[in-house]
Design an enzyme around this catalytic site. Structure first.
Site, PDB file in Angstrom:
ATOM      1  N   PRO A   2       0.818  -1.204   0.000  1.00 45.27           N
ATOM      2  CA  PRO A   2       0.000   0.000   0.000  1.00 45.27           C
ATOM      3  C   PRO A   2       0.857   1.261   0.000  1.00 45.27           C
ATOM      4  CG  PRO A   2      -0.843  -1.594   1.532  1.00 45.27           C
ATOM      5  CD  PRO A   2       0.541  -2.010   1.176  1.00 45.27           C
ATOM      6  N   GLU A   3       1.312   1.593  -1.191  1.00 48.12           N
ATOM      7  CA  GLU A   3       1.987   2.866  -1.432  1.00 48.12           C
ATOM      8  C   GLU A   3       1.046   3.639  -2.354  1.00 48.12           C
ATOM      9  OE1 GLU A   3       6.073   2.346  -2.682  1.00 48.12           O
ATOM     10  OE2 GLU A   3       6.099   0.321  -1.905  1.00 48.12           O
ATOM     11  N   LYS A  54      -0.938   8.179   1.465  1.00 48.97           N
ATOM     12  CA  LYS A  54      -1.416   6.792   1.540  1.00 48.97           C
ATOM     13  C   LYS A  54      -2.733   6.686   2.305  1.00 48.97           C
ATOM     14  CE  LYS A  54       3.403   5.402   1.417  1.00 48.97           C
ATOM     15  NZ  LYS A  54       4.543   4.955   2.245  1.00 48.97           N
ATOM     16  N   HIS A 100      -9.926 -12.296  10.614  1.00 48.26           N
ATOM     17  CA  HIS A 100      -9.203 -11.031  10.469  1.00 48.26           C
ATOM     18  C   HIS A 100     -10.087  -9.904   9.944  1.00 48.26           C
ATOM     19  CE1 HIS A 100      -5.772 -13.377  11.455  1.00 48.26           C
ATOM     20  NE2 HIS A 100      -5.886 -14.123  10.379  1.00 48.26           N
ATOM     21  N   ARG A 119      -2.413  -7.747  10.633  1.00 48.02           N
ATOM     22  CA  ARG A 119      -1.506  -7.203  11.637  1.00 48.02           C
ATOM     23  C   ARG A 119      -2.127  -6.058  12.436  1.00 48.02           C
ATOM     24  NH1 ARG A 119       4.245  -6.649   8.735  1.00 48.02           N
ATOM     25  NH2 ARG A 119       4.847  -5.842  10.756  1.00 48.02           N
ATOM     26  N   ARG A 274      14.686  -0.898   6.428  1.00 48.64           N
ATOM     27  CA  ARG A 274      13.864  -1.449   5.345  1.00 48.64           C
ATOM     28  C   ARG A 274      14.744  -2.102   4.289  1.00 48.64           C
ATOM     29  NH1 ARG A 274      10.815  -1.640   8.632  1.00 48.64           N
ATOM     30  NH2 ARG A 274       9.158  -0.193   9.119  1.00 48.64           N
TER      31      ARG A 274
END
Length: 284
Positions: A2-3, A54, A100, A119, A274
């Site tokens: 998700p960019e 974003k 989830h 998450r 990263r």
DNA sequence: TGATATGTTATCTT
DNA sequence: CAAGATAACATATC
């Protein structure tokens, strides 16, 4: 994933599917993820969608808006009358209304919008529409990469002594650029990710600017990158992960023919915590 | 078991 | 005070 291209894909599809739908009721299964009062959006109709970096914003006709950031693993999936096919990627974690699934927006005419997030880093907030641009996160965002001019880009780049890769990913400087596309853009512009931003020449900055726009447009064309958990609101996957230039290609040959001839392999190391990919032959 | 994962932020350090 | 570096968030997968 998700960019900018992934979030833009979410924005476009949610716009297409949700506009005109009325929210009938909202099931909130996780209070950390859903912040605010869901009763404020009951009976409101969706007017349209916007994107800030974003963050996706869903504007309603009762002066409220839904703001959401999917972070690493958030997924919005729509089912209902505005969908042509009901195919569902197996990357939808836990399936629809599974373990989830943290929020369910029940819409009129049998529509449903699910929010899944393994998450649970993502968030959904209810704000007055008039306050959206003053929301703490959005207020801090730098200009969006898709509308940024070369001149402004150069100014931003020359301001920092950090390495160019980490600097470009700083959302308070530029909105929308993340790890996958910055790796690919630096490869395409033949710039070493470790280079200190302010040491880059005007020529080099122009190369990076053009490369960023090229890879972001490619990401948009392919509907985003789904190599991890990203799925589009129609329940499908993006394709950019099959077209990355250097991201995820450690120990493989550089795609530049001269480097391949020389037997160069892509190296992977960490910058700012990263994963960073680098061809030591062509990226100077 | 341990390393790793696309993003952001609180909390040190410098 | 500001910029930069690092760990932490929660969980699954390789």
């Amino acid at each position: 994933m998700p960019e900018l291209p992934e979030v833009e894909t979410i924005k476009l599809q949610l716009g297409k599917f949700l506009v005109g739908h009325k929210i009938v009721y909202v099931e909130v299964k996780n209070r950390r993820v859903f912040q605010g009062d869901e009763n404020k959006i009951i009976n409101a109709k969706v007017l349209g969608t916007r994107r800030f970096g974003k963050v996706t914003v869903i504007d309603l006709d009762n002066k409220y808006s839904i703001l959401t950031h999917v972070k690493l693993t958030g997924q919005f999936i729509y089912r209902g009358p505005n969908l042509k096919t009901e195919s569902l990627s197996n990357k939808v974690t836990g399936g629809l209304n599974g373990p989830h699934t943290l929020v369910i927006f029940n819409l009129d005419r049998g529509g449903v919008l699910y929010y899944n997030d393994v998450r649970r880093f993502g968030w959904i907030r209810i704000e007055k529409t008039i306050d959206v641009e003053n929301e703490s996160f959005i207020k801090k965002l730098g200009p969006d990469m898709l509308v940024l001019s070369l001149k402004d880009f150069e100014k931003i780049v020359l301001k920092s002594s950090r390495n160019i890769k980490v600097h470009l990913m700083d959302q308070t400087k530029i909105g929308g650029v993340g790890n996958i596309y910055v790796n690919d853009a630096l490869w395409l512009s033949k710039i070493n990710p470790k280079r200190a931003s302010k040491t880059l020449s005007t020529e080099e900055i122009k190369l990076i600017f053009n490369a960023l726009n090229t890879v972001l447009q490619a990401g948009l064309k392919y509907g985003g990158a789904s190599e991890l958990a990203f799925v589009t609101p129609d329940g499908k996957e993006g394709e950019y992960q099959n077209h990355t230039l250097i991201y995820g290609r450690q120990n493989k040959s550089c795609q530049n023919p001269a480097c391949r001839q020389a037997g160069a392999k892509i190296e992977k190391f960490f910058l700012g915590g990263r994963g960073t990919y680098w061809c030591k032959i062509c990226q100077k």
